[in-house]
Design a protein around this motif. Structure first.
Motif, PDB file in Angstrom:
ATOM      1  N   LEU A   1       7.931  -6.778 -10.485  1.00 61.43           N
ATOM      2  CA  LEU A   1       6.678  -7.177 -11.098  1.00 61.43           C
ATOM      3  C   LEU A   1       6.158  -8.486 -10.534  1.00 61.43           C
ATOM      4  CD1 LEU A   1       7.031  -6.157 -14.840  1.00 61.43           C
ATOM      5  CD2 LEU A   1       5.467  -5.265 -13.143  1.00 61.43           C
TER       6      LEU A   1
ATOM      7  N   LEU B   1      -0.993  -8.236 -12.275  1.00 59.48           N
ATOM      8  CA  LEU B   1       0.435  -8.241 -12.599  1.00 59.48           C
ATOM      9  C   LEU B   1       1.146  -9.475 -12.057  1.00 59.48           C
ATOM     10  CD1 LEU B   1       1.491  -4.506 -12.168  1.00 59.48           C
ATOM     11  CD2 LEU B   1       1.368  -5.839 -14.267  1.00 59.48           C
ATOM     12  N   THR B   2       0.696  -9.994 -10.934  1.00 58.84           N
ATOM     13  CA  THR B   2       1.500 -11.038 -10.280  1.00 58.84           C
ATOM     14  C   THR B   2       0.878 -12.434 -10.265  1.00 58.84           C
ATOM     15  OG1 THR B   2       0.550 -10.523  -8.113  1.00 58.84           O
ATOM     16  CG2 THR B   2       2.554  -9.351  -8.736  1.00 58.84           C
TER      17      THR B   2
ATOM     18  N   VAL C   1      -6.823   4.626  -8.931  1.00 60.53           N
ATOM     19  CA  VAL C   1      -5.701   4.982  -8.057  1.00 60.53           C
ATOM     20  C   VAL C   1      -5.317   6.449  -8.229  1.00 60.53           C
ATOM     21  CG1 VAL C   1      -3.236   4.576  -7.697  1.00 60.53           C
ATOM     22  CG2 VAL C   1      -4.810   2.647  -7.833  1.00 60.53           C
ATOM     23  N   PHE C   2      -5.432   6.975  -9.448  1.00 63.43           N
ATOM     24  CA  PHE C   2      -5.006   8.363  -9.660  1.00 63.43           C
ATOM     25  C   PHE C   2      -6.116   9.390  -9.518  1.00 63.43           C
ATOM     26  CE2 PHE C   2      -0.659   7.819 -10.435  1.00 63.43           C
ATOM     27  CZ  PHE C   2      -0.469   6.654 -11.149  1.00 63.43           C
TER      28      PHE C   2
ATOM     29  N   ALA D   1      -4.656 -10.752  -4.967  1.00 53.25           N
ATOM     30  CA  ALA D   1      -3.347 -10.679  -4.318  1.00 53.25           C
ATOM     31  C   ALA D   1      -3.471 -10.441  -2.817  1.00 53.25           C
ATOM     32  CB  ALA D   1      -2.525  -9.564  -4.957  1.00 53.25           C
ATOM     33  N   PHE D   2      -4.463  -9.653  -2.428  1.00 54.22           N
ATOM     34  CA  PHE D   2      -4.610  -9.310  -1.012  1.00 54.22           C
ATOM     35  C   PHE D   2      -6.056  -9.554  -0.580  1.00 54.22           C
ATOM     36  CE2 PHE D   2      -0.462  -7.551  -0.782  1.00 54.22           C
ATOM     37  CZ  PHE D   2      -0.233  -6.849  -1.942  1.00 54.22           C
TER      38      PHE D   2
ATOM     39  N   ILE E   1      -5.892  -0.946  -6.195  1.00 55.47           N
ATOM     40  CA  ILE E   1      -4.528  -1.444  -6.023  1.00 55.47           C
ATOM     41  C   ILE E   1      -4.520  -2.968  -6.065  1.00 55.47           C
ATOM     42  CG2 ILE E   1      -2.616  -1.621  -4.384  1.00 55.47           C
ATOM     43  CD1 ILE E   1      -3.275   1.201  -3.443  1.00 55.47           C
TER      44      ILE E   1
ATOM     45  N   PHE F   1      -6.615  -2.940 -31.196  1.00 55.48           N
ATOM     46  CA  PHE F   1      -7.191  -1.600 -31.185  1.00 55.48           C
ATOM     47  C   PHE F   1      -8.043  -1.382 -29.952  1.00 55.48           C
ATOM     48  CE2 PHE F   1      -7.126   1.413 -34.822  1.00 55.48           C
ATOM     49  CZ  PHE F   1      -6.074   0.855 -35.510  1.00 55.48           C
TER      50      PHE F   1
ATOM     51  N   CYS G   1      -2.546  17.779  -4.933  1.00 58.14           N
ATOM     52  CA  CYS G   1      -3.723  18.659  -4.876  1.00 58.14           C
ATOM     53  C   CYS G   1      -3.581  19.679  -3.754  1.00 58.14           C
ATOM     54  CB  CYS G   1      -4.999  17.849  -4.661  1.00 58.14           C
ATOM     55  SG  CYS G   1      -5.455  16.829  -6.067  1.00 58.14           S
TER      56      CYS G   1
ATOM     57  N   ASN H   1     -10.611  12.951  -2.554  1.00 59.09           N
ATOM     58  CA  ASN H   1     -10.353  12.990  -1.113  1.00 59.09           C
ATOM     59  C   ASN H   1      -9.701  14.309  -0.703  1.00 59.09           C
ATOM     60  OD1 ASN H   1     -11.580  10.605  -0.664  1.00 59.09           O
ATOM     61  ND2 ASN H   1      -9.748   9.439  -0.178  1.00 59.09           N
TER      62      ASN H   1
ATOM     63  N   PHE I   1      -6.029   1.789 -12.650  1.00 59.71           N
ATOM     64  CA  PHE I   1      -5.095   2.914 -12.606  1.00 59.71           C
ATOM     65  C   PHE I   1      -5.864   4.223 -12.514  1.00 59.71           C
ATOM     66  CE2 PHE I   1      -0.896   1.284 -12.860  1.00 59.71           C
ATOM     67  CZ  PHE I   1      -1.011   0.040 -13.459  1.00 59.71           C
TER      68      PHE I   1
ATOM     69  N   ILE J   1      -4.814  -4.294  -9.646  1.00 55.75           N
ATOM     70  CA  ILE J   1      -3.581  -4.125 -10.430  1.00 55.75           C
ATOM     71  C   ILE J   1      -2.560  -5.175 -10.031  1.00 55.75           C
ATOM     72  CG2 ILE J   1      -1.597  -2.616 -10.839  1.00 55.75           C
ATOM     73  CD1 ILE J   1      -3.491  -0.250 -10.522  1.00 55.75           C
ATOM     74  N   VAL J   2      -2.341  -5.324  -8.728  1.00 54.97           N
ATOM     75  CA  VAL J   2      -1.321  -6.266  -8.266  1.00 54.97           C
ATOM     76  C   VAL J   2      -1.724  -7.697  -8.610  1.00 54.97           C
ATOM     77  CG1 VAL J   2      -0.086  -7.115  -6.255  1.00 54.97           C
ATOM     78  CG2 VAL J   2      -0.595  -4.700  -6.446  1.00 54.97           C
TER      79      VAL J   2
ATOM     80  N   ILE K   1      -0.785  11.966  -5.515  1.00 55.88           N
ATOM     81  CA  ILE K   1      -1.822  12.801  -6.122  1.00 55.88           C
ATOM     82  C   ILE K   1      -2.513  13.638  -5.046  1.00 55.88           C
ATOM     83  CG2 ILE K   1      -3.978  12.812  -7.407  1.00 55.88           C
ATOM     84  CD1 ILE K   1      -1.994  11.811  -9.230  1.00 55.88           C
TER      85      ILE K   1
ATOM     86  N   PRO L   1      -7.867  10.071  -5.186  1.00 58.84           N
ATOM     87  CA  PRO L   1      -7.194  10.976  -4.247  1.00 58.84           C
ATOM     88  C   PRO L   1      -7.558  12.443  -4.456  1.00 58.84           C
ATOM     89  CG  PRO L   1      -5.633   9.417  -5.167  1.00 58.84           C
ATOM     90  CD  PRO L   1      -6.905   9.220  -5.912  1.00 58.84           C
ATOM     91  N   ALA L   2      -7.834  12.838  -5.703  1.00 57.64           N
ATOM     92  CA  ALA L   2      -8.210  14.232  -5.929  1.00 57.64           C
ATOM     93  C   ALA L   2      -9.531  14.526  -5.231  1.00 57.64           C
ATOM     94  CB  ALA L   2      -8.311  14.521  -7.428  1.00 57.64           C
TER      95      ALA L   2
ATOM     96  N   VAL M   1      -9.909   2.839  -3.668  1.00 54.87           N
ATOM     97  CA  VAL M   1      -8.487   2.849  -4.038  1.00 54.87           C
ATOM     98  C   VAL M   1      -7.833   1.540  -3.616  1.00 54.87           C
ATOM     99  CG1 VAL M   1      -6.254   3.926  -3.576  1.00 54.87           C
ATOM    100  CG2 VAL M   1      -8.238   5.348  -4.008  1.00 54.87           C
TER     101      VAL M   1
END
Lengths: 552, 310, 195
Positions: free
Chosen positions: C13, A188-189, A215-216, A112-113, A181, A290, C34, A222, A212, A184-185, C30, A219-220, A177
């Motif tokens: 989307l 999705l697109t 992305v989540f 996407a980018f 991103i 599954f 923190c 950083n 995902f 994901i994009v 996030i 940051p912790a 990160v």
């Protein structure tokens, strides 16, 4: 519909899409395939560096009371080895493979980018090189790859190695990160028409879920790094106990990143296995639903188990039990996958190419690694075995026997697609067996060393019963393992010079990346085949036996 | 099994973990054999034969998948129940002011204090057999970890926090352990030695430790006693009965009674003690004991003196 | 030309830029979570020395907070005007920037006052956590101002074209996020920890 050829003739003159091969074109590339290869080359380079670090460590540990090197050298080696292998080998390998394959697998032209893709790569490379320049500024970081406070704070680590580590990782984290991103994009697109999410190839699906996690979780890290840098540079009090700061807070922040990170390092590997095993067994994946759902379960649970790295900290039994139960629970979706892969082979017609050999070995090695992980979820056993060589054995079984073996399988599977040439099966077999022997010789005995009482991160050890013998075996194994990589690199060179032309689909595989030439043209697809199921090329070649008719 | 101390428990605490371990490891082995067996079987049974056509696709078997999912949950759930029980057995509750031993972890040695008995020593811990000992932990600097596998769980020692754990010993003997959290350069040589003694022997040891050794005044040892106070030794070490009262380094009041030097780095012999005094930075690189570049005569005198401190 | 929420959701989307900015915002959330967690953890332990209660002024900072939150309203109007191809984009953008700058000015004044009282990053855990949390937030506001400034220049030169997929929409999401973070920070630091 079945008359559509997989490789249609070009509609018009495509000379203006010719790819250039100059260095500058590579350095300035925004093409996902070139960036993917840049990631992979970076990973290979740092694999050699990190591997040498490991070999030096194993030489020092070959005999008791050894003085091959000084303790401060050893401490830098194990810190850099861990940091390098995790952030500069496994992460770029998996990102590189994802960036290369995902657009192809979903029938897209690029991510996407594309420019963000390039930025992500260059940030990672920059971070890695920055980390290594620490050697020229006093010392490489030596406080361990998870850098516990207060050892990592100024009074105990006054040299700038820690700062280089933190800043380098900061850059790598931001780049990662950005790439997460992007993936994901992209998924999705930019999927081809007909490719619903439930028809995604499992490698793409697992990379999607994995993104995902990236992305989540990053940051912790950083946030923790920022606080550590502010502690060190501006004399803040976050993790030093003298003014009420808490070393345990560092551990909570770090492992909130660190635990999802290990799944970040393993989910794409699961994706590779989920592609390789079905193709070479000539069976669709057993239980697509599954496998896909268990990936999501792992991703969600991975945020709830971090303190299983802290059972010895004394958080209290209630906390320990909560995290232990979560850790047991996360073993379930992981275990399901192993059985699903095994049963994929059932009633198959298995071709034991090198890729399949590594994938099969993965099943065994990852089971051992996974089981030793479950052992650590048994809190009292963790109270004996954490911080010993059983941990070292566990991490290497899951990350080498697991992820690395999957990467080897992926290399032998997708090399023809990326380069247009086949690798030698003969050299591949040599690579495979020397790897299996070397790997298990190095790391199986480390389980025993842990039970024998050997703690980790020790630069030397006393002559206690069995310790010398087991360590010597492990060192010998490490050299065999190092030698095994020679076969891989030799195979790659051989392939470039003498490899058979691969054609678009040498393995008779089913996903869209095999519906274009090898290597793919800059624009990926002249025409994307119709997508009616998770195996578009199977459906195309078996119109009476399409997945959607048979898969009730 | 003594080469494998995790399987050689010598206390109820360690035993509860070891028995749990057997069960868990056998289960793990069983699961491994199942997976390995299935893979091996599939490898041979379903290998592609040359004339073979593409096999009929099998997409899954939901009932089977649910079955093995539930199977996992059951096995792991059962293990969890036993695990929680063993947590209680190996790590019973502790009381705030009731430490039998207070262990202060330093980079890279152990300060050992007996609050109830008034004893202070270093690196070598003596306990009577058949007695539950509550250990209280403090750190003087970074995170350490106390681990003697045959006697109990490992416990992190975190600056600013007072963790506690239990050990005991069923049999007299010497039990080995080590610091189990990377704490800097000489983490490898921060070893622990627990000497479990019969009540009578322990009482003897207690008496010896409480006694204040006489300071020699004559001969080489007398010279050494003087050098100890004059050179910078007294600025880090305590020797009861003298003016040396510092607590930066280990208490040396009864240094000659210990089995090892430098937290297990060297066996405690006069020759090794001389070696330690001469070049601590070579024996244990990075340790905080400075190399004082002692001339031979001072070194010999100090060794002679320290050897009197039984 | 409003869109129903459902249509907007489905539209999202397919809109790669908006998806990307939302994911980026999630990762930043996030990061701030923190930093807030660190603040709360250490504030609960009541460090010695200056603390929120003794040195912060919720009323004064409340005024600057109101400015920042008002800027969310102005940017909403800017984005809406741009999306509906109405006039006034530059005006509302300038207003947003002005309010954001006032907020930063207020922050600077607050920092100056605290530093005069020797409340520094290294003074105690209140100092460490307060400056880190508010400092990173101020950094994000500054970045936002740079982005808004760029949009303002583009708008003044009348170069805004497409109504959808526009940079301004994404920047406005970012700006709303920065405001939302401040709501959290203000509540935790100036309202809760000053009790």
């Amino acid at each position: 519909m079945s008359e559509i050829s997989v490789l249609p003739l070009p509609m018009r003159e495509l000379a203006e899409f010719e790819e250039k091969g100059t260095i500058l074109s590579w350095l300035s590339s925004c093409d996902h395939k070139q960036i993917g290869i840049l990631y992979l080359l970076t990973a290979v380079f740092f694999f050699i560096v990190g591997g040498c670090e490991a070999l030096f460590m194993r030489i020092q540990l070959a005999v008791p009371n050894n003085h091959f090197m000084k303790p401060e050298t050893y401490d830098q080696l194990f810190t850099m080895h861990g940091t390098t292998m995790i952030f500069l080998v496994i992460v770029p390998s998996l990102l590189g493979l994802s960036m290369y394959l995902v657009p192809l697998m979903i029938g897209a032209r690029d991510v996407a980018f594309p420019r963000l893709n390039a930025l992500g790569f260059w940030l990672l490379l920059f971070g890695g090189l920055f980390l290594y320049t620490s050697i020229f500024f006093g010392n490489a970081p030596d406080m361990g790859w998870f850098s516990y406070a207060p050892l990592s704070e100024k009074p105990y680590s006054s040299l700038p190695g820690v700062d280089f580590w933190a800043l380098g990782l900061f850059a790598i984290g931001i780049g990662t990160v950005a790439s997460g991103i992007n993936i994901i994009v992209t998924i999705l697109t930019l999927r081809a028409p007909g490719m619903k999410m439930k028809r995604l190839p499992l490698f793409a699906w697992m990379t999607f879920v994995n993104s995902f996690l990236i992305v989540f979780a990053l940051p912790a890290l950083n946030a923790a790094l920022a606080m550590l840098l502010i502690d060190r540079g501006l004399h803040a009090r976050f993790f030093t106990p003298d003014a009420g700061g808490s070393p345990i807070m560092w551990q909570h922040f770090f492992w909130s990143f660190g635990h999802p990170e290990v799944y970040i390092m393993v989910l794409p590997a699961f994706g590779i296995i989920s592609e390789v095993v079905p193709v070479f067994s000539r069976q669709p994946i057993f239980g697509y639903g599954f496998v896909a759902a268990s990936t999501v379960a792992i991703a969600l649970l991975s945020f709830a188990v971090w303190a299983h790295h802290m059972f010895a900290v004394g958080l209290g039994h209630s906390m320990d039990i909560f995290f232990a139960l979560g850790s047991m629970l996360i073993a379930v979706p992981t275990g399901i996958k192993v059985f699903n892969w095994v049963f994929t082979m059932w009633h198959g017609a298995i071709r034991y190419t090198t890729a399949m050999k590594f994938a099969t070995a993965f099943l065994i090695e990852f089971t051992i690694g996974g089981l030793s992980g479950v052992i650590f979820a048994v809190v009292p056993m963790d109270w004996q075995l954490t911080d010993t060589y059983v941990i070292v054995a566990h991490i290497h079984y899951v990350l080498f026997g697991g992820t690395m073996f999957a990467l080897f399988a992926g290399t032998y599977y997708w090399w023809p697609k990326m380069t247009g040439r086949m690798l030698s099966e003969r050299l591949g077999t040599w690579h495979f067996w020397t790897t299996v022997i070397g790997f298990n010789a190095t790391f199986f005995v480390q389980h025993m060393l842990g039970f024998a009482g050997m703690t980790r991160r020790v630069w030397s050890y006393p002559d206690l019963p069995q310790w010398g013998l087991l360590n010597m075996i492990s060192t010998a194994g490490a050299f065999v393992l190092a030698g095994s990589t020679v076969f891989l690199f030799w195979n790659m060179l051989w392939s470039k010079a003498h490899g058979k032309a691969a054609g678009s689909n040498p393995w008779e595989a089913w996903t869209l990346e095999w519906a274009t030439s090898s290597p793919p043209p800059l624009y990926n697809f002249a025409q994307v085949p119709p997508v009616k199921g998770p195996r578009p090329l199977w459906d195309l070649h078996h119109p009476e036996q399409q997945d959607r008719y048979l898969n009730k | 099994m003594d080469s494998y101390p995790v399987f050689a428990p010598h206390s109820e605490y360690a035993r509860s973990i070891a028995s749990l371990s057997y069960g868990v490891l056998w289960t793990a082995l069983g699961i491994f054999l199942l997976v390995a067996g299935l893979v091996t079987y599939a490898t041979y049974k379903f290998k592609a034969r040359p004339e073979e056509k593409t096999p009929k696709p099998v997409y899954g078997n939901t009932k089977l998948e649910i079955a093995y999912t539930l199977g996992f949950v059951l096995i792991l759930g059962t293990i969890s129940v036993f695990s929680i029980r063993a947590m209680e057995a190996s790590d019973p509750p502790t009381a705030r002011e009731a430490d039998n031993l207070l262990i202060v972890a330093h980079q890279w040695w152990w300060e050992v204090r007996y609050p109830g008995l008034g004893i202070v020593t270093a690196n070598e811990i003596h306990i009577p057999i058949h007695q539950d000992e509550q250990l209280g932990f403090r750190s003087a600097d970074v995170i350490h970890d106390f681990w003697v596998p045959e006697l109990g769980r490992k416990m992190d020692i975190i600056p600013g926090i007072e963790n506690k754990s239990w050990i005991a010993a069923d049999n007299a003997g010497t039990y080995f352990g080590a610091c189990a959290e990377y704490c800097g350069q000489e983490h490898a040589w921060m070893r622990i030695r627990v000497v479990a003694q019969t009540p009578g022997a322990f009482a003897e040891w207690e008496k010896e430790q409480l006694a204040v050794p006489a300071t020699p005044t004559e001969g080489e040892a007398g010279e050494g006693a003087k050098y100890f106070q004059e050179l910078s030794c007294a600025s880090c070490h305590t020797i009861r009965g003298t003016a040396a009262e510092a607590r930066i380094g280990p208490d040396l009041t009864h240094v000659a009674s210990r089995e090892t030097l430098a937290a297990g780095r060297l066996d405690n012999t006069p020759a090794n003690l001389a070696k330690w005094l001469l070049e601590p930075d070579l024996v244990k690189p990075g340790c905080h004991m400075p190399n004082l570049h002692l001339p031979r005569q001072q070194q010999d005198a100090l060794v002679a003196y320290l050897e009197t401190l039984r | 030309m409003t869109e129903t929420l459902a249509a907007q959701g489905e539209d999202l989307l397919h809109d790669k830029t908006r998806l990307a900015i939302l994911l980026f915002i999630a990762s930043e959330a996030i990061f701030f979570a923190c930093l807030i967690a660190a603040y709360v953890r250490y504030a609960s332990a009541s460090p010695l020395g200056p603390n929120a209660k003794s040195v912060l002024d919720p009323m004064k900072t409340g005024f600057y907070t109101a400015c920042l939150l008002s800027s969310s309203i102005t940017i909403y109007f800017a984005e809406r005007a741009q999306r509906l191809r109405q006039a006034g984009v530059s005006r509302w953008l300038a207003g947003t920037m002005f309010l954001g700058a006032v907020f930063l000015y207020g922050e600077m004044q607050e920092y100056r006052k605290l530093l005069d009282e020797n409340v520094t990053v290294s003074r105690n855990l209140f100092g460490s956590t307060y400056y880190t949390l508010t400092g990173f937030h101020a950094l994000h506001v500054t970045v936002g101002l740079v982005l808004l400034g760029t949009m303002l220049v583009i708008s003044l030169r009348r170069k805004m074209r497409k109504p959808q997929h526009s940079a301004l929409t994404c920047i406005s999401y970012y700006w709303h996020f920065v405001d939302a973070v401040w709501v959290a920070v203000f509540s935790v630091v100036y309202l809760w920890s000053t009790q």
